[in-house]
Design a protein around this motif. Structure first.
Motif, PDB file in Angstrom:
ATOM      1  N   ASP A 393     -69.881  29.432 -55.601  1.00  0.00           N
ATOM      2  CA  ASP A 393     -69.371  28.066 -55.588  1.00  0.00           C
ATOM      3  C   ASP A 393     -68.017  28.068 -54.886  1.00  0.00           C
ATOM      4  N   SER A 396     -65.254  25.824 -56.471  1.00  0.00           N
ATOM      5  CA  SER A 396     -64.555  26.400 -57.624  1.00  0.00           C
ATOM      6  C   SER A 396     -63.582  27.489 -57.190  1.00  0.00           C
ATOM      7  N   ARG A 397     -63.968  28.246 -56.175  1.00  0.00           N
ATOM      8  CA  ARG A 397     -63.077  29.303 -55.696  1.00  0.00           C
ATOM      9  C   ARG A 397     -61.797  28.702 -55.106  1.00  0.00           C
ATOM     10  N   GLU A 399     -60.498  25.751 -55.896  1.00  0.00           N
ATOM     11  CA  GLU A 399     -59.729  25.187 -57.008  1.00  0.00           C
ATOM     12  C   GLU A 399     -58.999  26.281 -57.783  1.00  0.00           C
ATOM     13  N   SER A 400     -59.609  27.449 -57.890  1.00  0.00           N
ATOM     14  CA  SER A 400     -58.959  28.565 -58.572  1.00  0.00           C
ATOM     15  C   SER A 400     -57.711  29.012 -57.815  1.00  0.00           C
ATOM     16  N   ARG A 432     -68.858  21.910 -52.601  1.00  0.00           N
ATOM     17  CA  ARG A 432     -69.942  21.999 -53.583  1.00  0.00           C
ATOM     18  C   ARG A 432     -71.200  21.307 -53.069  1.00  0.00           C
TER      19      ARG A 432
END
Length: 574
Positions: A393, A396-397, A399-400, A432
């Motif tokens: 994803d 998500s990476r 956002e991290s 996404r």
């Protein structure tokens, strides 16, 4: 600048991150914000030579929205007619139509918009038909050739627009390493436009980045491609400085050195002794503001210097630009930095004033913004540019990484990261939905916008970084949204013979001959025959002339009908 109105001045300024450093302290990474502000409006603009490189491969025949509605090619034609309508009489336009090669019959050399150039360009746009595969390189080579072949004495600004809805079929890998081995993109900015969700964002971004252009895309409402062109054209039509050089010189005394320059997508260079540096802007638009971070090494002040003065000279800035023979309006723009900008800081024994201990919030926020842009650029290189289909994803990476970034900067004085949260969220959502393919387009376009500090269309004209929109871009965008143009076809809707064509040049020559014949008709009637009375001859002459004029009128009306039937009949959508 003396004697120049404020709205006609390019201003260059500099702000140190701290106003004071204790005299015994050394700073190895002291930041100075360099700011370039263009006047808000230009009374005129430098004439431009614009080469529109447009994709006419088979995929452009696809319906833009619902089946039976306008095709992608139809919407491209409308957008091109908007561009033609907004160019001025001093501007010139060339069209390079391409699929897997340059389609010569739909392409032109540079046409001056004055005279009949605009009409000829519209005719070529109307004639566009789609077919074949996709290859960018031959078309881009032709665009550069057109601009290179201009006489040197013309010295005009040259730009390239590239639109494509597809993926390169020729096998060329548009990567940084491959582009770096060619000089194809070293001369003229190429502003690229992805059209539909099926385009190749990586290739178009790489081409734009290598040429110091911008990458935009439209995938939500394809009809808004006209607005995407408008945002770009609103800048190109208001260039106030070309080939602008911001020259940096470290102070002769005190051992100050230029360590690095954060310039985003703009060229920079630092001399080997680190005492001189330069930032180069190919073009500055009216209403634009550019910010750069210069990092200095500032040694501790020696005792002798401290005894004589508590103020230290760090850096001197000066600006100049290339004069264009045909750009009298650019030459009229003055530079506030014409007499140089000198950066000083205080060097007291101890900094006790709280105000002088606090960093400048403006400088700090730009430092953080440059760091964020570099974070996104590294994410793009590591996760998107390798061409491997992601199995994780990516949203998500990203956002991290953003969460880690905010954690590192949460104690920085004056930092405001809230405004960037929505940008990162939009990038993560796109990744996404579309992964490393179509979903990467938003990230690439955001990166292009912030690296060049210039507006790009990120999916739709409503998704543009607000601080990069200039007054002319805003006006041009409004006009694009109001632009009404019937979508033309190269034949009447419902006609079965799609091969029918009209040669406009032949019709032009024929109409000219009809007008000449009609005008000279009285002198073409022969002298009276001796066997006829004068009254009889006059009667015969009148009948002959009337019949001839009627025949000429019928022929002229037929030719004009052919032109109208070909050019002006709109598509009938049922």
């Amino acid at each position: 600048a003396k004697g120049t109105a404020a709205d006609e001045t390019v201003r260059v300024s500099a702000t140190p991150v701290f106003p004071a450093i204790p005299w015994a302290q050394q700073r190895d990474d002291f930041e100075v914000l360099v700011r370039v502000e263009a006047p808000g409006a230009a009374k005129m603009h430098a004439p431009i030579d614009l080469v529109a490189v447009v994709d006419v491969s088979e995929s452009m025949n696809a319906a833009a929205a619902s089946p039976g509605g306008p095709s992608r090619l139809d919407l491209l034609k409308k957008a091109m007619k908007f561009v033609i309508s907004k160019l001025d009489s001093r501007d010139r336009l060339a069209i390079v139509a391409f699929n897997d090669h340059v389609v010569q019959e739909y392409s032109t050399d540079l046409l001056r918009i004055s005279s009949d150039g605009g009409l000829r360009a519209r005719r070529k746009v109307n004639e566009l038909m789609a077919g074949g595969r996709t290859a960018f390189k031959p078309a881009l080579e032709r665009a550069v050739q057109i601009l290179d072949e201009r006489p040197i004495e013309e010295d005009r600004l040259g730009f390239v627009l590239l639109l494509s809805d597809g993926i390169e079929d020729s096998g060329i890998k548009w990567c940084k390493e491959g582009i770096g081995r060619t000089s194809l993109f070293s001369k003229y900015p190429v502003h690229t436009f992805g059209f539909s969700a099926s385009h190749d964002p990586k290739a178009l971004h790489q081409i734009a980045q290598a040429s110091r252009g911008t990458y935009s895309f439209v995938n939500e409402n394809l009809e808004s491609i006209t607005s995407a062109f408008a945002v770009c054209l609103g800048g190109l039509k208001t260039v106030v400085a070309a080939d602008m050089h911001i020259k940096l010189t470290a102070a002769e005394q005190g051992g100050v050195e230029i360590k690095s320059i954060e310039s985003g997508g703009y060229r920079k260079q630092i001399s080997s002794d680190r005492r001189r540096g330069e930032i180069i802007l190919d073009a500055l638009y009216a209403g634009e503001v550019k910010n750069f971070i210069v990092r200095l090494r500032v040694p501790a002040a020696c005792v002798v210097d401290h005894q004589h003065q508590q103020q230290q000279h760090l850096l001197t800035l000066a600006a100049d630009h290339r004069s264009h023979r045909h750009a009298t309006d650019i030459d009229a723009i003055s530079f506030d930095a014409g007499n140089a900008v000198v950066v000083h800081i205080q060097r007291p024994q101890v900094v006790t004033d709280a105000a002088r201990q606090a960093p400048s919030p403006t400088v700090v926020n730009h430092i953080v913004l440059f760091e964020l842009v570099e974070l996104v650029a590294k994410f793009v290189r590591d996760e998107l540019d390798d061409g491997v289909v992601a199995t994780v994803d990516l949203g998500s990476r990203l956002e991290s990484k953003w969460a880690e970034f905010k954690e590192r900067h949460k104690f920085w004085s004056g930092v405001d990261l809230g405004s960037l949260d929505s940008d990162i969220g939009a990038m993560a959502s796109s990744l996404r939905l579309g992964g490393s393919g179509a979903g990467a387009a938003y990230t690439y376009s955001w990166l292009s916008s912030y690296r060049m500090q210039r507006a790009t269309t990120m999916g739709s004209p409503h998704k543009v970084v607000p601080e990069f929109i200039t007054p002319m871009m805003r006006l041009m965008l409004k006009e694009a949204m109001e632009f009404q143009e019937p979508i033309d076809k190269p034949c009447r809707a419902g006609r079965q013979d799609d091969t029918f064509n009209v040669d406009f040049e032949i019709i032009d020559r024929r109409l000219e001959l009809w007008y000449k014949l009609k005008r000279e008709m009285p002198t073409l009637i022969q002298q009276p025959l001796e066997s006829l009375e004068d009254s009889e001859w006059n009667h015969l002459t009148a009948i002959t002339q009337e019949a001839s004029v009627e025949a000429i009128n019928r022929a002229m009306h037929y030719d004009m009908y052919l032109v109208c039937d070909w050019v002006l009949i709109p598509v009938v959508v049922t």
